[in-house]
Every structure is written in structure tokens, then in C-alpha cells.
Design a protein around this motif. Structure first.
Motif, PDB file in Angstrom:
ATOM      1  N   THR A 138     -11.502 -33.498   3.202  1.00 57.62           N
ATOM      2  CA  THR A 138     -10.209 -32.810   3.176  1.00 57.62           C
ATOM      3  C   THR A 138      -9.933 -32.150   4.515  1.00 57.62           C
ATOM      4  N   ILE A 139      -8.648 -32.081   4.853  1.00 61.47           N
ATOM      5  CA  ILE A 139      -8.168 -31.362   6.026  1.00 61.47           C
ATOM      6  C   ILE A 139      -7.019 -30.478   5.553  1.00 61.47           C
ATOM      7  N   ASP A 140      -7.127 -29.165   5.818  1.00 59.33           N
ATOM      8  CA  ASP A 140      -6.108 -28.227   5.334  1.00 59.33           C
ATOM      9  C   ASP A 140      -5.692 -27.283   6.444  1.00 59.33           C
ATOM     10  N   VAL A 141      -4.411 -26.942   6.441  1.00 55.58           N
ATOM     11  CA  VAL A 141      -3.886 -25.853   7.262  1.00 55.58           C
ATOM     12  C   VAL A 141      -3.163 -24.905   6.304  1.00 55.58           C
ATOM     13  N   ASN A 142      -3.666 -23.691   6.198  1.00 58.68           N
ATOM     14  CA  ASN A 142      -3.157 -22.744   5.210  1.00 58.68           C
ATOM     15  C   ASN A 142      -2.765 -21.428   5.865  1.00 58.68           C
ATOM     16  N   MET A 143      -1.848 -20.726   5.216  1.00 59.32           N
ATOM     17  CA  MET A 143      -1.543 -19.335   5.545  1.00 59.32           C
ATOM     18  C   MET A 143      -2.127 -18.455   4.452  1.00 59.32           C
ATOM     19  N   ARG A 144      -2.835 -17.389   4.865  1.00 63.83           N
ATOM     20  CA  ARG A 144      -3.484 -16.510   3.899  1.00 63.83           C
ATOM     21  C   ARG A 144      -3.069 -15.063   4.169  1.00 63.83           C
ATOM     22  N   SER A 145      -2.818 -14.332   3.121  1.00 65.83           N
ATOM     23  CA  SER A 145      -2.479 -12.917   3.254  1.00 65.83           C
ATOM     24  C   SER A 145      -3.040 -12.171   2.055  1.00 65.83           C
ATOM     25  N   THR A 146      -3.757 -11.084   2.326  1.00 62.66           N
ATOM     26  CA  THR A 146      -4.318 -10.255   1.268  1.00 62.66           C
ATOM     27  C   THR A 146      -4.107  -8.786   1.617  1.00 62.66           C
ATOM     28  N   THR A 147      -3.477  -8.043   0.728  1.00 60.91           N
ATOM     29  CA  THR A 147      -3.259  -6.615   0.934  1.00 60.91           C
ATOM     30  C   THR A 147      -3.762  -5.857  -0.285  1.00 60.91           C
ATOM     31  N   SER A 148      -4.565  -4.827  -0.042  1.00 59.61           N
ATOM     32  CA  SER A 148      -5.149  -4.031  -1.116  1.00 59.61           C
ATOM     33  C   SER A 148      -4.872  -2.558  -0.871  1.00 59.61           C
ATOM     34  N   LEU A 149      -4.567  -1.854  -1.964  1.00 60.03           N
ATOM     35  CA  LEU A 149      -4.225  -0.432  -1.887  1.00 60.03           C
ATOM     36  C   LEU A 149      -5.029   0.317  -2.938  1.00 60.03           C
ATOM     37  N   ASN A 150      -5.639   1.450  -2.539  1.00 59.67           N
ATOM     38  CA  ASN A 150      -6.400   2.282  -3.468  1.00 59.67           C
ATOM     39  C   ASN A 150      -5.871   3.716  -3.401  1.00 59.67           C
ATOM     40  N   LEU A 151      -5.360   4.213  -4.533  1.00 59.66           N
ATOM     41  CA  LEU A 151      -4.785   5.549  -4.611  1.00 59.66           C
ATOM     42  C   LEU A 151      -5.562   6.362  -5.642  1.00 59.66           C
ATOM     43  N   PRO A 152      -6.355   7.344  -5.202  1.00 60.97           N
ATOM     44  CA  PRO A 152      -7.159   8.114  -6.152  1.00 60.97           C
ATOM     45  C   PRO A 152      -6.307   9.007  -7.043  1.00 60.97           C
ATOM     46  N   ARG A 153      -6.822   9.302  -8.207  1.00 57.45           N
ATOM     47  CA  ARG A 153      -6.099  10.129  -9.189  1.00 57.45           C
ATOM     48  C   ARG A 153      -5.734  11.495  -8.607  1.00 57.45           C
ATOM     49  N   GLY A 154      -6.637  12.054  -7.795  1.00 55.31           N
ATOM     50  CA  GLY A 154      -6.400  13.387  -7.243  1.00 55.31           C
ATOM     51  C   GLY A 154      -5.125  13.485  -6.435  1.00 55.31           C
ATOM     52  N   LEU A 155      -4.703  12.393  -5.801  1.00 57.95           N
ATOM     53  CA  LEU A 155      -3.470  12.397  -5.022  1.00 57.95           C
ATOM     54  C   LEU A 155      -2.271  12.686  -5.914  1.00 57.95           C
ATOM     55  N   PHE A 156      -2.214  12.046  -7.082  1.00 60.45           N
ATOM     56  CA  PHE A 156      -1.084  12.227  -7.987  1.00 60.45           C
ATOM     57  C   PHE A 156      -1.180  13.559  -8.737  1.00 60.45           C
ATOM     58  N   GLU A 157      -2.415  14.031  -9.000  1.00 59.36           N
ATOM     59  CA  GLU A 157      -2.573  15.356  -9.596  1.00 59.36           C
ATOM     60  C   GLU A 157      -1.995  16.423  -8.657  1.00 59.36           C
ATOM     61  N   PHE A 158      -2.276  16.288  -7.381  1.00 56.29           N
ATOM     62  CA  PHE A 158      -1.752  17.226  -6.389  1.00 56.29           C
ATOM     63  C   PHE A 158      -0.227  17.164  -6.339  1.00 56.29           C
ATOM     64  N   MET A 159       0.339  15.969  -6.366  1.00 55.11           N
ATOM     65  CA  MET A 159       1.790  15.822  -6.309  1.00 55.11           C
ATOM     66  C   MET A 159       2.461  16.393  -7.560  1.00 55.11           C
ATOM     67  N   LYS A 160       1.851  16.180  -8.719  1.00 60.44           N
ATOM     68  CA  LYS A 160       2.477  16.589  -9.978  1.00 60.44           C
ATOM     69  C   LYS A 160       2.229  18.062 -10.305  1.00 60.44           C
ATOM     70  N   LEU A 161       0.988  18.524 -10.092  1.00 61.34           N
ATOM     71  CA  LEU A 161       0.611  19.857 -10.529  1.00 61.34           C
ATOM     72  C   LEU A 161       0.752  20.913  -9.444  1.00 61.34           C
ATOM     73  N   GLY A 162       0.360  20.549  -8.220  1.00 62.91           N
ATOM     74  CA  GLY A 162       0.419  21.517  -7.127  1.00 62.91           C
ATOM     75  C   GLY A 162      -0.329  22.785  -7.480  1.00 62.91           C
ATOM     76  N   MET A 163       0.325  23.939  -7.318  1.00 65.73           N
ATOM     77  CA  MET A 163      -0.301  25.224  -7.620  1.00 65.73           C
ATOM     78  C   MET A 163      -0.093  25.642  -9.066  1.00 65.73           C
TER      79      MET A 163
END
Length: 435
Positions: A86-111
């Protein structure tokens, strides 16, 4: 899935549509962050009408989103040299995002919470984009064993990696404390990420000179910014007449990136002890400032601390690809040999963005030119159901399938639940004797 697999005929892929795979995976969905409100309106989780328990109860410790694209630009396969090539020419793209729970707790609860310490470790985003030229060969060793491999030459288009290894916000009545240790590496030819000093913005203290100026990022004359190599290795073994086992390791390799811009946070804790003596009007003789000026200073301090300071430009870096391990089995139903049952275990090895999945399938070939199958999987992102249709009469092959069904979507076809979808479609011209 496995370079040891061999097509039944020689083929040439139709340019651009020989094989397209688009996928997204997540353990959270649109309905985690968007809610019905009023008369056919929508609002975000930040609205006070959305209870803390309703929102936070939907979150995971690490809220993850992966998006990937694999598109075949050119491809051909033929029998020669004792096997299939086989001979192949491909385009590849991978994007990953990790958002911890503490980030949203801070945004929602604050002080407004008794828990005033918010941990946000492992906050990060990674994006890898490249073209690959792949040369593959598979061959039959004996009547039970098939082996195969692919050698890939990689042409890097762009890479971005941002991670926070230690991030914490502590809020008390008498002071706030923020701690953030993070770094950013980006490699994109033609990308300019200036500092505030280079942009000609006002510099109030020396620590602001090398701050990244996000407002003036520019991209001119993009091109290749990295080169690398990778291999796929695989094998199949016919344990019995009705049972075949398979294993493969894919994308085992690296890309060496140039034009790398590096930046990092200040990596020292920042404290705010409240507003000091407030002057009435302009600054007074004791050095006290009006509240408006103190608020501006607070905003500048937060920006200086939380933003990235550029440390290097034009350097190089080497990063491994995220490899995938596939282990499978194919069982022929003894009462109807046109019906096969399968199992596939897939493990993505990519640091904090790793995931695993187990999937079972039932596949039937009622006639020689048509196959169909259904499958069910359980993964790090939840469970899903999928299907595939494959038409392969003499002269062409067309297939379409998906591993994740979108059961409820918005009018814009965005999944309301978890953002899990994986669609594959392809059209190829086939020729030669069927094996």
C-alpha cells in the motif's frame, strides 16, 4: 486498524474521498453547560437559577474532549513481492482538551462556598496536525500467520501543547492566593506571538516586558514546521478454523518540530490582601490610591500572573505521537458461516489524554458483494452503539459507518448529550482478481 490485514482486490482510492474518518469523544456534553431558561430560551451554568448541585453533579474529576480527523488524499494497493503493498498520503489532526472539575467549581461557586480551595491540576490542551506518507506491506507467513507493517514519513503542519501542572486558587475573607505552574509550546511556521514590549504596549513594571500579547498574534505564510517518522506493526493468527486473533500497535513514532515558541507562567504564588487605604479623588500625599486605580492595579496583577511569559522563539522540540494498541478476535458462527462475531480492545497511549475502549460486533455477509454490521462499545467516555454498510462488487468499494449514534441534536446538529461521534466513509476503485 491493523497493517497485517489485506484487501481482497487491488485498489486505487478516489482522491480526497478514499477514506475519511471524523470523530469526537467526550465525557461531558452540551447539556452539561447549557440549560433551558424562560420561554424557549437558553442559559449557561453560570446563571444563578441553575443550582450548584445540578451543574456540578454532571461533571467528572477530569472533563475531557477529543476531536480527530484522518483523511486520505491519495492511496493505492496492489499485490506484488509475495504480499500486498500500500501507498498512502493522509492528513491527520488530533486535538485533546482536559478541564479539571476544580476549574468549574471555581467559576460556579467562587467565594460562595465553604470550600474556598480549588484544585485545577492537569488543565491542558494538545493539538497535533501533520501529513503522512505511508508505505505498507503485509504477507502470509504460513496458513495461520499473517504479518504486516507500515513505514510513515511525517510532515508536521502545527503543534500546540499547553499544560498547567499545578494550579490552585484559595479564597478567604482576608486574602486571595493563586498558584499556577504552567508552560506552553507551539510550533507553527509563520506564527508570531509577540510580547507586550514588542507590540509597543505600555509597560508599568519590568515583569510585563515578556508577557504574551494575545491581541496581536499573527500568522503569515504557513508551511511545514516539523519532520518525523513512525511505524505500524501488526499480526493475525488463525487459532482455529472459526477463530482468528489479531494485534497491532499504530503510530509508534515522533515528530521533531522547529519554529517552536515557548512560554511559561511566573511559577510563584500570588496573593491579594485586599484594597488598602482608599484615597478620595486623586492620589493623596500618603501614597493612597482611589478605588478605581486599585481595581485597575488588581486587574493588571492578575493578568501578569495568570498569563504566559515568552521564554524562547525559534527553538526546536521533539514529541512522540499518541500510539494506539489494538487487540481483536473474530469468531465464525458455526451454524451460519456468513455471520461473524468480533471483539476489539483499543488503548490510546498519550499521557493525560490516554483512553481505552472495548467493542463487540456482529457482522454478516448475506451476498458476496455486501457486508453489514452492528457494534456496541464501552470506553473511557461512556457507552455507544454503531453500524457499518460495505458495498464491494467488482469495480468499486463504498463503505459508510459510525461507532457513535447521535440520538439528540440541536438544529445545528450539535449533540445535546456527550459529544461522541465517529463517522467513516470512503469510495475506492478496485481491480484484479479477488483473493
Amino acid at each position: 486498524m491493523n497493517p497485517a490485514f489485506s484487501p481482497e482486490r487491488n485498489y486505487i482510492a478516489v482522491p480526497g474521498i478514499g477514506n475519511i474518518n471524523v470523530g469526537a469523544q467526550s465525557n461531558v456534553g452540551l447539556n452539561t453547560f447549557i440549560y433551558p431558561y424562560g420561554n424557549d430560551k437558553l442559559t449557561t451554568f453560570m446563571n444563578s437559577s441553575i443550582s450548584n448541585d445540578d451543574f456540578l453533579g454532571k461533571l467528572k474529576d477530569n472533563n475531557r474532549i477529543n476531536v480527530n480527523l484522518n483523511m486520505t488524499l491519495l492511496s493505492a494497493g496492489f499485490r506484488a513481492w509475495g504480499g500486498f503493498n500500500t501507498i498512502d498520503v493522509n492528513m491527520r489532526s488530533t486535538t485533546s482538551l482536559n478541564l479539571p472539575r476544580g476549574l468549574f467549581e471555581f467559576m460556579k461557586l467562587g467565594m460562595n462556598s465553604s470550600n474556598s480551595v480549588y484544585e485545577m491540576d492537569d488543565l491542558g490542551i494538545s493539538s497535533n496536525n501533520y501529513a503522512e506518507i505511508a508505505l505498507g506491506h503485509s504477507r502470509q507467513i504460513n496458513d495461520k500467520l499473517n504479518v504486516g507493517g507500515k513505514l510513515k514519513f511525517l510532515l508536521g503542519v502545527g503543534n500546540v501543547n499547553i499544560k498547567m501542572t499545578d494550579m490552585k486558587v484559595q479564597m478567604a475573607e482576608d486574602k486571595w492566593m493563586v498558584q499556577a505552574n504552567g508552560e506552553m509550546n507551539t510550533s507553527v511556521k509563520g506564527l508570531t506571538i509577540p510580547t507586550k514590549e514588542e507590540s509597543g504596549k505600555e509597560i508599568k513594571n519590568p515583569s510585563e516586558r515578556d508577557l504574551v500579547d494575545w491581541d496581536n498574534i499573527d500568522l503569515n505564510s504557513p508551511g511545514l514546521s516539523g519532520f518525523g517518522m513512525a511505524v505500524d506493526l501488526g499480526a493475525t493468527y488463525k487459532l482455529r478454523e472459526d477463530l482468528t486473533l489479531s494485534a497491532a500497535i499504530l503510530d509508534l513514532g515522533f515528530i521533531s518540530w522547529s519554529n517552536t515558541i515557548k512560554a511559561k507562567t511566573s511559577n510563584t504564588p500570588w496573593e491579594f490582601n485586599g484594597f488598602q487605604n482608599i484615597a478620595m479623588g486623586s492620589d493623596d500625599a500618603d501614597g493612597d490610591k482611589p478605588l478605581e486605580d486599585q481595581l485597575e492595579d488588581l486587574g493588571n496583577d492578575i493578568e501578569n500572573y495568570a498569563s504566559f511569559h515568552r521564554t524562547e522563539t525559534g527553538s526546536s522540540s521533539t514529541r512522540a505521537l499518541g500510539a494506539t494498541l489494538n487487540i481483536g478476535a473474530d469468531y465464525v458462527f458455526p451454524l451460519y458461516d456468513k455471520l461473524h462475531f468480533g471483539f476489539l480492545s483499543s488503548t490510546r497511549i498519550n499521557g493525560k489524554y490516554s483512553w481505552s475502549e472495548g467493542r463487540i460486533s456482529a457482522n454478516v455477509t448475506p451476498v458476496k458483494w455486501f457486508d453489514a454490521g452492528v457494534n456496541y462499545g464501552i470506553s473511557s467516555f461512556g457507552s455507544s452503539f454503531g453500524w457499518i454498510l460495505n458495498f464491494h462488487p467488482c469495480g468499486f468499494n463504498f463503505f459508510v459507518g459510525m461507532d457513535h449514534l447521535m440520538t439528540k441534536v440541536t438544529p445545528q446538529y450539535i449533540p445535546v448529550g456527550k459529544l461522541n461521534t465517529n463517522v467513516s466513509v470512503g469510495f475506492n476503485v478496485t481491480f484484479g482478481k479477488k483473493i
